[in-house]
Design a protein around this motif. Sequence first.
Motif, mmCIF file in Angstrom:
data_model
loop_
_atom_site.group_PDB
_atom_site.id
_atom_site.type_symbol
_atom_site.label_atom_id
_atom_site.label_comp_id
_atom_site.label_asym_id
_atom_site.label_seq_id
_atom_site.Cartn_x
_atom_site.Cartn_y
_atom_site.Cartn_z
ATOM 1 N N GLU A 117 4.427 10.507 1.461
ATOM 2 C CA GLU A 117 3.917 9.203 1.047
ATOM 3 C C GLU A 117 4.182 8.161 2.115
ATOM 4 O OE1 GLU A 117 4.276 7.943 -3.441
ATOM 5 O OE2 GLU A 117 5.912 9.270 -2.887
ATOM 6 N N ILE B 64 0.813 -1.221 0.000
ATOM 7 C CA ILE B 64 0.000 0.000 0.000
ATOM 8 C C ILE B 64 0.850 1.276 0.000
ATOM 9 C CG2 ILE B 64 -1.718 1.314 1.327
ATOM 10 C CD1 ILE B 64 -2.918 -1.282 2.220
ATOM 11 N N ASN C 279 6.860 2.991 6.287
ATOM 12 C CA ASN C 279 7.868 4.003 5.961
ATOM 13 C C ASN C 279 7.207 5.236 5.360
ATOM 14 O OD1 ASN C 279 10.349 5.152 5.745
ATOM 15 N ND2 ASN C 279 11.143 3.781 4.156
ATOM 16 N N PHE D 296 4.188 4.172 3.023
ATOM 17 C CA PHE D 296 4.284 2.841 2.409
ATOM 18 C C PHE D 296 4.181 1.777 3.498
ATOM 19 C CE2 PHE D 296 6.640 5.645 -0.384
ATOM 20 C CZ PHE D 296 6.397 5.184 -1.667
ATOM 21 N N PHE D 297 3.517 0.692 3.194
ATOM 22 C CA PHE D 297 3.575 -0.466 4.108
ATOM 23 C C PHE D 297 2.971 -1.713 3.461
ATOM 24 C CE2 PHE D 297 -0.423 1.618 4.948
ATOM 25 C CZ PHE D 297 -1.330 0.593 5.127
#
Lengths: 339, 339, 339, 339
Positions: C292, C224, C287, C294-295
């Motif tokens: 943005e 994601i 992160n 993220f994971f």
Amino acid sequence: MIKVAVNGYGTIGKRVADAVAAQKDMEIIGVSKTKPSSEALIAVQRGYPIYIADLSKKDAFEKAGIPVAGSVEEMLKKADVIVDGTPGGVGETNKKLYEKAGVKAIWQGGEDHEVAGFSFNAHANYKDAIGRQFVRVVSCNTTGLCRVIKVVDDAFGVVKVRAVMVRRGADPHVVKKGPIDAVVLDPPTIPSHHGPDLNTVLPHINIVTMAMIVPTTQMHMHAITMELKKDASRDEILAIMRKHNRIGLIQPKTAIKSTAELKEYVMDMGRPRSDLWENGVFEASVNMVGKELFFFQAIHQEADVVIENVDAIRAMMGEVKDPETSIRMTNEALQFTAL
Amino acid sequence: MIKVAVNGYGTIGKRVADAVAAQKDMEIIGVSKTKPSSEALIAVQRGYPIYIADLSKKDAFEKAGIPVAGSVEEMLKKADVIVDGTPGGVGETNKKLYEKAGVKAIWQGGEDHEVAGFSFNAHANYKDAIGRQFVRVVSCNTTGLCRVIKVVDDAFGVVKVRAVMVRRGADPHVVKKGPIDAVVLDPPTIPSHHGPDLNTVLPHINIVTMAMIVPTTQMHMHAITMELKKDASRDEILAIMRKHNRIGLIQPKTAIKSTAELKEYVMDMGRPRSDLWENGVFEASVNMVGKELFFFQAIHQEADVVIENVDAIRAMMGEVKDPETSIRMTNEALQFTAL
Amino acid sequence: MIKVAVNGYGTIGKRVADAVAAQKDMEIIGVSKTKPSSEALIAVQRGYPIYIADLSKKDAFEKAGIPVAGSVEEMLKKADVIVDGTPGGVGETNKKLYEKAGVKAIWQGGEDHEVAGFSFNAHANYKDAIGRQFVRVVSCNTTGLCRVIKVVDDAFGVVKVRAVMVRRGADPHVVKKGPIDAVVLDPPTIPSHHGPDLNTVLPHINIVTMAMIVPTTQMHMHAITMELKKDASRDEILAIMRKHNRIGLIQPKTAIKSTAELKEYVMDMGRPRSDLWENGVFEASVNMVGKELFFFQAIHQEADVVIENVDAIRAMMGEVKDPETSIRMTNEALQFTAL
Amino acid sequence: MIKVAVNGYGTIGKRVADAVAAQKDMEIIGVSKTKPSSEALIAVQRGYPIYIADLSKKDAFEKAGIPVAGSVEEMLKKADVIVDGTPGGVGETNKKLYEKAGVKAIWQGGEDHEVAGFSFNAHANYKDAIGRQFVRVVSCNTTGLCRVIKVVDDAFGVVKVRAVMVRRGADPHVVKKGPIDAVVLDPPTIPSHHGPDLNTVLPHINIVTMAMIVPTTQMHMHAITMELKKDASRDEILAIMRKHNRIGLIQPKTAIKSTAELKEYVMDMGRPRSDLWENGVFEASVNMVGKELFFFQAIHQEADVVIENVDAIRAMMGEVKDPETSIRMTNEALQFTAL
Ligand SMILES: NC(=O)c1ccc[n+]([C@@H]2O[C@H](COP(=O)([O-])OP(=O)(O)OC[C@H]3O[C@@H](n4cnc5c(N)ncnc54)[C@H](O)[C@@H]3O)[C@@H](O)[C@H]2O)c1
Ligand SMILES: NC(=O)c1ccc[n+]([C@@H]2O[C@H](COP(=O)([O-])OP(=O)(O)OC[C@H]3O[C@@H](n4cnc5c(N)ncnc54)[C@H](O)[C@@H]3O)[C@@H](O)[C@H]2O)c1
Ligand SMILES: NC(=O)c1ccc[n+]([C@@H]2O[C@H](COP(=O)([O-])OP(=O)(O)OC[C@H]3O[C@@H](n4cnc5c(N)ncnc54)[C@H](O)[C@@H]3O)[C@@H](O)[C@H]2O)c1
Ligand SMILES: NC(=O)c1ccc[n+]([C@@H]2O[C@H](COP(=O)([O-])OP(=O)(O)OC[C@H]3O[C@@H](n4cnc5c(N)ncnc54)[C@H](O)[C@@H]3O)[C@@H](O)[C@H]2O)c1
């Protein structure tokens, strides 16, 4: 004739050997094996002279009906360029050998950029490889990313790339590696190394990659998002991909929706080893949402880098200065036209 | 030239078409497809005229760039022999069509023995097929059993056979079928149908089979035990297998221990579609304990029956009366020598 | 006590039944089966009255030692709420039955939004479900997306979401479905239906999803990316996830990097059916790059929707007005604390 | 109370620990781990004192919230019996430690018979284990064979056994091991080691085994043929199996035909870790052909040896002299009744 030797005649090495042997300006002067095996028997069938790292194993080879032409060191002496196809991490340890023999060498993506100091992709930086002694062809995944990002960047400018790489667990004939029933994050951190690896070839691209491994042997699958600088229509994107000689478009009329069906298709076409040398972009998936481009591409891990190795050889030897000329020579010798 | 049509150009049909096209005494006059697809595109590439069951779909084919030669009925009229490669159970429903057209027809192992009234294996009963209108080539598993049981029975007499068939779940390109992570008893009763099926070809053999499905696409694996009438040494067994032109011995020097490595080997050899037309007997596994013979054999489900279809065609046409002559013709046309 | 019946006691139905039975304010008054099977025997073991759709099969059930309490229609009369756990597409055909019986009903994600006209996720829109007759609990993937997008959106605002869903091919006990060795694009177009499905619950979210199927049975994996409105640090993101009672953080000290290891962990914890009711967010993957996020998150397809069904029941009955109260009741009754 | 320590708290070790902890006459005084992990966290949750081989890693454990009770040597001093659950081959290297500590020890099937000089199966040779210092519990496959061969041999006499073991590639949580898409002969020679291994427990049995590995994580499947001395009917065979307290009969009414469905069934039953401690004989497969008995049995590799370890402990301590008494104590403490 460029004299090429393959040190490490495995998954990649055996394919590079055949691709090289098919070129008009190149010949295989030897391949190396560490022990007798089905692959060594194939080298015999192909007529490639077989050299071995450890001469004390000569008897074992000959008992298996595999003639030994000499030691790896002897092979190095006869070659203009070595293609190192040894397993990731092993290639690096061969550097001294190549330096000592004063021979040009190409490593694969399993090695770090630093081993060669230069990372190669034919469409992206062929000219920079001209005359070099050491070159590294980037990995299958990075090669697939390079091709498609480069062509889109040239045409429309790329603001950023976000890519998820769903990787095959092992090559088809590798039976010890898994997983059998799991999705494995590799790495479990974000970003994965693929972004930085791409930057060794295309340093200016803003890219973040996420990678995982799944229980399949066929191909990798990339789910890619690119934000573009200029407006582009879906048709314009398809047009530049269609024109690219190492990007294939899998057309909806084939009804292909998976890596396995794609592999069957190239198998049916009679491609050697059912190899998909090109990126396999699923045409139906290509979509623009505002300035964002989305698509899926299949990357045949065993195949896409093979033809890049051939161009790398040519660039390093320096006779052919123009990338497109080399790329066309390589493709044509293999009777390869992208899907 | 024997005029052959393939009704149902799928996994088996496309292979039979190529094998037939390679024979000196045969030609493909047409293949049938139900809808446009990658396989239809391959037929176009091969130059096989394409006939369709439902002419109302002609437009869809032509939009996809696939020329339509006519209806299946028209195809039947032009052929001497039809190879029915439609899915198991569908073939039976075509019988009326073939009777009406007065054409010879061959069904595959997915149909019952009764559809043709005669079940075929080249080494076992070629002569009994001479002149017949209808023949059924037994399934991949039964074909693999027939070959090896017949040759051992001829040489040493077989008291009984006990075989466990560990079957692949689906063909490589079939993505909807499983299992993903299970061993499935198919059937969960003992015996499975493979024994009786073998008896349609070799009625006098005492055989009990047990069958299961596992999550692989590559090949079936048979674990076989045979009690022999006469004493036989391991070497004698190996000798008769080695001599057989459709049984391959996988030698220990190849280091091959799995179906996947075996597939890679025939792929590397350059076999079309990486096909293993022969039984793949693992030489290291062959063992005699008293009068009991034990061994493992790999059976490439997509391939072994293909060459049997070619011989069945020849037998039915009646020109070639000698099985070995036909078998040699078939093999040689494919440049096929068993491992 | 809220009287609940489960129509379709399969993968989801049997779990919902147990989760409902564990609640203090609910009881199972019946479950339905279409034929005798291991699952029917489990219902007997649990003491759930068994109703059958087709009363002519009563004998078959009783021969198998499974007492039949009556017809599905009779079951509907005794219940306050029906949880429809029939296969996707079948549920819709039951609507008339529920309307006729004037009973409240919950459908699962295999049905379209329109069947109920309202799609549910406890953290997102519990209050809007209060008093409704018909509700649809969104699919496992959409539930996993809802939870995590909602909490991040509430805290930092979400500009857009880009998600790749790598889906399991079949549930562990489903042996007929594949793929065995392929990555299958499902759909081969972009976007997949998951984005629009999320919008039935969270209409204002800009989301594009890409989906594929891989040969595993364990869990789905989501990769994601979310662009946030406000600045957020990784620690702030982790903090809101840690606080969420249906999002679990898989800590690096567990050394868990895959769906299979995660499943083993919840199995070892003694969770019923080794169920991961929460989203399994890999902490190491979380992160922030600029704005943005993220994971990776693992979604246990068989489990995450189960507890949502329980809350949906409570919302529809209308006694408990506060989402968090219901969520806490549901979790506590199952002794469930998110990882 | 028998004081038991588990050296090597992995797949087998963690299950033995829980099974021991459930016994009235035993307690777990410690388990050992080599590094912090999800399994170590589970040991904490269960309340088992954790000992570590390398005390220099104490900090790493404590940082992860895992209290360290001391060194493995200290653990050995406190125990009456050590269950060695370290990986195959490692266990052997621990022998000196156990000898030095003068403690009783049990090894698993990954070690050779010689490490203990005595190989154990509760139904076969419990009495011979009484008072011993060192015992080896045979492997999961051999345990499954022992149980069923012993009971049939006692009742009808066994002339010979021929068995094919179709083995799972890796345990469910093991993601590095394959194969992904292959059948691997392991070994490619016949017989496999399972026959001789069975003979360490039942020396008089004439047995030949053939073994292969397939891409599944769930269970092993055995296809078994036994020639009997006395006549036996199918019903008589079923009767002795039904009576056996560690052989389960999977009844046709469950409609279970695969390992995966069987695993789901025991999961639904609420068994800890979905463990199938018993042999899973498929009732429908049991068949007599003359004096030959045929059947399939599923063997849950992670589970069947667990309860044998418990009985081995009791035998070695010598208080309970009667095998059936111990077996019943073990089963009852786990609330285990065979299917
Ligand atoms: N297989 C892929 O999918 C793939 C794709 C792209 C790049 N690569 C990279 O290509 C390189 C080779 O990978 P591969 O998959 O072909 O490996 P491989 O294991 O199939 O083949 C390696 C070969 O090297 C031989 N070898 C091992 N040690 C040697 C030594 N010391 N000297 C000489 N030969 C030796 C082996 O016998 C084997 O034949 C790696 O860097 C890998 O990361 C692999
Ligand atoms: N695939 C194997 O491993 C294998 C091995 C041995 C024997 N067989 C047998 O061969 C037969 C064919 O199997 P397959 O695996 O090649 O199937 P397939 O599904 O790959 O191919 C069947 C083809 O028939 C076509 N078809 C379907 N209905 C048709 C109709 N009514 N008229 C004309 N064409 C129609 C389909 O479009 C497809 O191209 C079956 O009897 C099967 O049991 C298959
Ligand atoms: N399995 C998953 O991973 C998952 C996850 C989330 C949502 N869902 C959704 O949940 C629903 C149920 O899926 P499932 O996986 O539990 O299915 P399933 O096949 O496991 O169970 C369905 C049950 O319904 C029964 N049934 C079938 N037809 C019936 C009828 N006409 N009347 C009564 N009972 C009938 C079947 O016997 C079976 O017990 C679907 O909408 C599905 O999309 C499934
Ligand atoms: N897994 C199975 O299916 C199975 C079935 C029957 C028997 N066995 C046998 O049981 C034994 C254990 O196998 P497993 O599958 O449980 O292994 P495993 O790898 O799951 O567990 C081994 C454990 O030992 C620990 N360990 C490793 N080295 C150690 C050392 N030097 N000192 C202390 N601990 C150490 C590891 O951390 C791990 O926790 C092997 O002999 C195996 O052959 C395994």
